[in-house]
Design a protein around this motif. Structure first.
Motif, PDB file in Angstrom:
ATOM      1  N   UNK A  26      43.304  23.675  46.894  1.00 50.12           N
ATOM      2  CA  UNK A  26      41.889  23.421  46.674  1.00 50.12           C
ATOM      3  C   UNK A  26      41.056  24.618  47.108  1.00 50.12           C
ATOM      4  N   UNK A  27      41.422  25.215  48.224  1.00 50.79           N
ATOM      5  CA  UNK A  27      40.679  26.356  48.733  1.00 50.79           C
ATOM      6  C   UNK A  27      40.759  27.528  47.771  1.00 50.79           C
ATOM      7  N   UNK A  28      41.930  27.765  47.221  1.00 51.80           N
ATOM      8  CA  UNK A  28      42.102  28.884  46.295  1.00 51.80           C
ATOM      9  C   UNK A  28      41.262  28.664  45.050  1.00 51.80           C
ATOM     10  N   UNK A  29      41.250  27.455  44.522  1.00 46.77           N
ATOM     11  CA  UNK A  29      40.480  27.158  43.325  1.00 46.77           C
ATOM     12  C   UNK A  29      38.986  27.263  43.614  1.00 46.77           C
ATOM     13  N   UNK A  30      38.549  26.792  44.780  1.00 44.28           N
ATOM     14  CA  UNK A  30      37.136  26.818  45.119  1.00 44.28           C
ATOM     15  C   UNK A  30      36.616  28.237  45.290  1.00 44.28           C
ATOM     16  N   UNK A  31      37.477  29.191  45.613  1.00 43.33           N
ATOM     17  CA  UNK A  31      37.052  30.557  45.841  1.00 43.33           C
ATOM     18  C   UNK A  31      37.224  31.437  44.608  1.00 43.33           C
ATOM     19  N   UNK A  32      37.469  30.841  43.461  1.00 45.41           N
ATOM     20  CA  UNK A  32      37.628  31.621  42.244  1.00 45.41           C
ATOM     21  C   UNK A  32      36.316  32.356  41.960  1.00 45.41           C
ATOM     22  N   UNK A  33      36.387  33.623  41.574  1.00 50.42           N
ATOM     23  CA  UNK A  33      35.174  34.402  41.371  1.00 50.42           C
ATOM     24  C   UNK A  33      34.375  33.913  40.166  1.00 50.42           C
ATOM     25  N   UNK A  34      33.072  33.857  40.327  1.00 56.19           N
ATOM     26  CA  UNK A  34      32.161  33.491  39.249  1.00 56.19           C
ATOM     27  C   UNK A  34      31.299  34.714  38.974  1.00 56.19           C
ATOM     28  N   UNK A  35      31.484  35.390  37.846  1.00 53.57           N
ATOM     29  CA  UNK A  35      30.757  36.629  37.596  1.00 53.57           C
ATOM     30  C   UNK A  35      29.245  36.437  37.536  1.00 53.57           C
ATOM     31  N   UNK A  36      28.779  35.314  37.030  1.00 48.25           N
ATOM     32  CA  UNK A  36      27.344  35.073  36.958  1.00 48.25           C
ATOM     33  C   UNK A  36      26.749  34.922  38.353  1.00 48.25           C
ATOM     34  N   UNK A  37      27.417  34.162  39.189  1.00 48.90           N
ATOM     35  CA  UNK A  37      26.937  33.964  40.555  1.00 48.90           C
ATOM     36  C   UNK A  37      26.973  35.289  41.330  1.00 48.90           C
ATOM     37  N   UNK A  38      27.981  36.119  41.071  1.00 43.03           N
ATOM     38  CA  UNK A  38      28.082  37.418  41.734  1.00 43.03           C
ATOM     39  C   UNK A  38      26.925  38.324  41.324  1.00 43.03           C
ATOM     40  N   UNK A  39      26.539  38.267  40.060  1.00 45.51           N
ATOM     41  CA  UNK A  39      25.419  39.081  39.575  1.00 45.51           C
ATOM     42  C   UNK A  39      24.106  38.651  40.228  1.00 45.51           C
ATOM     43  N   UNK A  40      23.892  37.358  40.344  1.00 41.95           N
ATOM     44  CA  UNK A  40      22.691  36.851  41.013  1.00 41.95           C
ATOM     45  C   UNK A  40      22.719  37.251  42.484  1.00 41.95           C
ATOM     46  N   UNK A  41      23.884  37.232  43.072  1.00 45.73           N
ATOM     47  CA  UNK A  41      24.031  37.632  44.468  1.00 45.73           C
ATOM     48  C   UNK A  41      23.647  39.094  44.670  1.00 45.73           C
ATOM     49  N   UNK A  42      23.991  39.949  43.724  1.00 51.27           N
ATOM     50  CA  UNK A  42      23.605  41.359  43.826  1.00 51.27           C
ATOM     51  C   UNK A  42      22.083  41.511  43.778  1.00 51.27           C
ATOM     52  N   UNK A  43      21.425  40.718  42.941  1.00 53.36           N
ATOM     53  CA  UNK A  43      19.956  40.737  42.892  1.00 53.36           C
ATOM     54  C   UNK A  43      19.383  40.305  44.242  1.00 53.36           C
ATOM     55  N   UNK A  44      19.956  39.247  44.812  1.00 54.75           N
ATOM     56  CA  UNK A  44      19.496  38.761  46.120  1.00 54.75           C
ATOM     57  C   UNK A  44      19.754  39.807  47.205  1.00 54.75           C
TER      58      UNK A  44
END
Length: 95
Positions: A26-44
């Protein structure tokens, strides 16, 4: 006798091992990278840099000018993080 001990050991160990394996999966699946969320994170992170160098008020003003809070919440509710990235790219605020 040895076979019985093996079965007993398996009966004792197995109930503890299975939940641990399930949690790991479950932990491995929950930590799968989300490119959209990563892009928003860079803006933040960019806004965070302004916050560190210019202060909280300057960062809040800049973020509100670039991405008004009401619009951000509407896009997130309607289209999710990928919709927000699309908006940021249209406004040339993200790559």
């Amino acid at each position: 006798m040895k076979q019985t001990l093996r079965w007993c050991a398996a009966a004792v160990v197995l109930p503890f091992a299975v939940p641990a394996l399930a949690q790991t999966g479950t932990t491995v699946v929950a930590q799968a990278p989300d490119p959209c969320r990563a892009e928003v994170s860079r803006f933040e992170q960019a806004i965070g840099f302004v916050r560190q160098s210019q202060g909280n008020q300057a960062a809040a003003d800049l973020k509100e000018r670039l991405l008004p809070a009401k619009l951000e919440s509407e896009i997130l509710m309607r289209e999710g993080y990928c919709g927000l990235v699309k908006y940021l790219r249209e406004k040339k605020l993200a790559r």
